[in-house]
Design an enzyme around this catalytic site. Sequence first.
Site, PDB file in Angstrom:
ATOM      1  N   CYS A 138      38.061  -1.943  -7.171  1.00  0.00           N
ATOM      2  CA  CYS A 138      36.738  -2.456  -7.557  1.00  0.00           C
ATOM      3  C   CYS A 138      36.193  -1.749  -8.794  1.00  0.00           C
ATOM      4  O   CYS A 138      36.664  -0.681  -9.168  1.00  0.00           O
ATOM      5  CB  CYS A 138      35.767  -2.315  -6.391  1.00  0.00           C
ATOM      6  SG  CYS A 138      34.402  -3.487  -6.531  1.00  0.00           S
TER       7      CYS A 138
ATOM      8  N   ASP B 137      31.080   0.131   4.342  1.00  0.00           N
ATOM      9  CA  ASP B 137      30.962   1.076   3.234  1.00  0.00           C
ATOM     10  C   ASP B 137      29.969   2.178   3.626  1.00  0.00           C
ATOM     11  O   ASP B 137      29.180   2.030   4.570  1.00  0.00           O
ATOM     12  CB  ASP B 137      30.437   0.305   1.998  1.00  0.00           C
ATOM     13  CG  ASP B 137      30.508   1.103   0.701  1.00  0.00           C
ATOM     14  OD1 ASP B 137      31.092   2.199   0.688  1.00  0.00           O
ATOM     15  OD2 ASP B 137      29.963   0.598  -0.305  1.00  0.00           O
TER      16      ASP B 137
HETATM   17  O1  LIG Z   1      30.697   0.273  -7.700  1.00  0.00           O
HETATM   18  C1  LIG Z   1      29.472   0.158  -7.833  1.00  0.00           C
HETATM   19  O2  LIG Z   1      28.876   0.746  -8.734  1.00  0.00           O
HETATM   20  C2  LIG Z   1      28.707  -0.734  -6.908  1.00  0.00           C
HETATM   21  C3  LIG Z   1      27.383  -1.023  -7.201  1.00  0.00           C
HETATM   22  C4  LIG Z   1      26.648  -1.839  -6.383  1.00  0.00           C
HETATM   23  C5  LIG Z   1      27.234  -2.380  -5.234  1.00  0.00           C
HETATM   24  C6  LIG Z   1      28.547  -2.083  -4.927  1.00  0.00           C
HETATM   25  C7  LIG Z   1      29.298  -1.263  -5.733  1.00  0.00           C
HETATM   26  N1  LIG Z   1      30.604  -0.925  -5.448  1.00  0.00           N
HETATM   27  C8  LIG Z   1      31.243  -1.077  -4.182  1.00  0.00           C
HETATM   28  O3  LIG Z   1      31.195   0.138  -3.450  1.00  0.00           O
HETATM   29  C9  LIG Z   1      32.328   0.248  -2.618  1.00  0.00           C
HETATM   30  C10 LIG Z   1      32.853   1.672  -2.526  1.00  0.00           C
HETATM   31  O4  LIG Z   1      33.038   2.291  -3.729  1.00  0.00           O
HETATM   32  P1  LIG Z   1      33.622   3.803  -3.835  1.00  0.00           P
HETATM   33  O5  LIG Z   1      35.123   3.689  -3.657  1.00  0.00           O
HETATM   34  O6  LIG Z   1      32.992   4.632  -2.780  1.00  0.00           O
HETATM   35  O7  LIG Z   1      33.259   4.227  -5.203  1.00  0.00           O
HETATM   36  C11 LIG Z   1      33.328  -0.742  -3.153  1.00  0.00           C
HETATM   37  O8  LIG Z   1      33.422  -1.796  -2.202  1.00  0.00           O
HETATM   38  C12 LIG Z   1      32.703  -1.363  -4.350  1.00  0.00           C
HETATM   39  O9  LIG Z   1      32.883  -2.759  -4.265  1.00  0.00           O
END
Ligand SMILES: O=C(O)c1ccccc1N[C@@H]1O[C@H](COP(=O)(O)O)[C@@H](O)[C@H]1O
Length: 212
Positions: A6, A122
């Site tokens: 992502c 998450d």
């Molecule tokens: O990545 C971002 O900045 C974000 C912003 C707003 C909503 C979702 C976002 N990302 C999502 O967060 C999870 C976990 O990320 P991480 O691996 O802990 O950095 C992932 O599903 C992104 O889609």
Amino acid sequence: MKVKICGIMSEEAALAASEAGADLLGFVFAESKRKVTTEQAAYIIQQVPQHVKSVGVFVNESYENIIHIAETAKLDYIQLHGDEPPEFCKSLPYPVIKAFSIKEQDDLNQLAEYECDFYLLDSPGVKYRGGSGIPFDWSLLEHLDIPREKIILAGGLDHENVKKAMTTVKPAIVDVSSGVETNGVKDVRKIQEFLAAAKIEEREDIGSLHIT
Ligand SMILES: O=C(O)c1ccccc1N[C@@H]1O[C@H](COP(=O)(O)O)[C@@H](O)[C@H]1O
């Protein structure tokens, strides 16, 4: 194990991820340091093979804007990472991934109200609604009664903890953003390491076929 990388912001990261075996690429259209424009996402999506699916990440966005962005960028999935109600998820003419912030057992109760294609679990956001890079307590999911084929595990995954995450939670898909970055930019080596770690079960399966 399927893998979603992502927060894709460049063609280089998208191609590195797809060449290393990523199944889905995520593009953030919400407030974030990883936010891309519709045009940027559309260009990058055109460069990757069609079997790699594109996911648009939205937070409390309007129906009209989601549809416009999804059609223009040719998104395959819509990820709703805000406070979108169950009716909103059902109303979209796209497969929907609904994200839920998990910090205690009770946070899992709301999942039963939603009918969606995937439930993304998450950590609670810090500055933005997601992408914190912090894992949550996976043991909270022990008694989750949603089919594992519909679970996407996210939040602070990296190449070192993903194997433990997969064996503990048994999700259908693992999702990473911060864990494959260096200084806030996608790092090709970390993308490759993450995919190698997450796809190891498949390689072990192939190995055991040779042995028996
Ligand atoms: O990545 C971002 O900045 C974000 C912003 C707003 C909503 C979702 C976002 N990302 C999502 O967060 C999870 C976990 O990320 P991480 O691996 O802990 O950095 C992932 O599903 C992104 O889609």
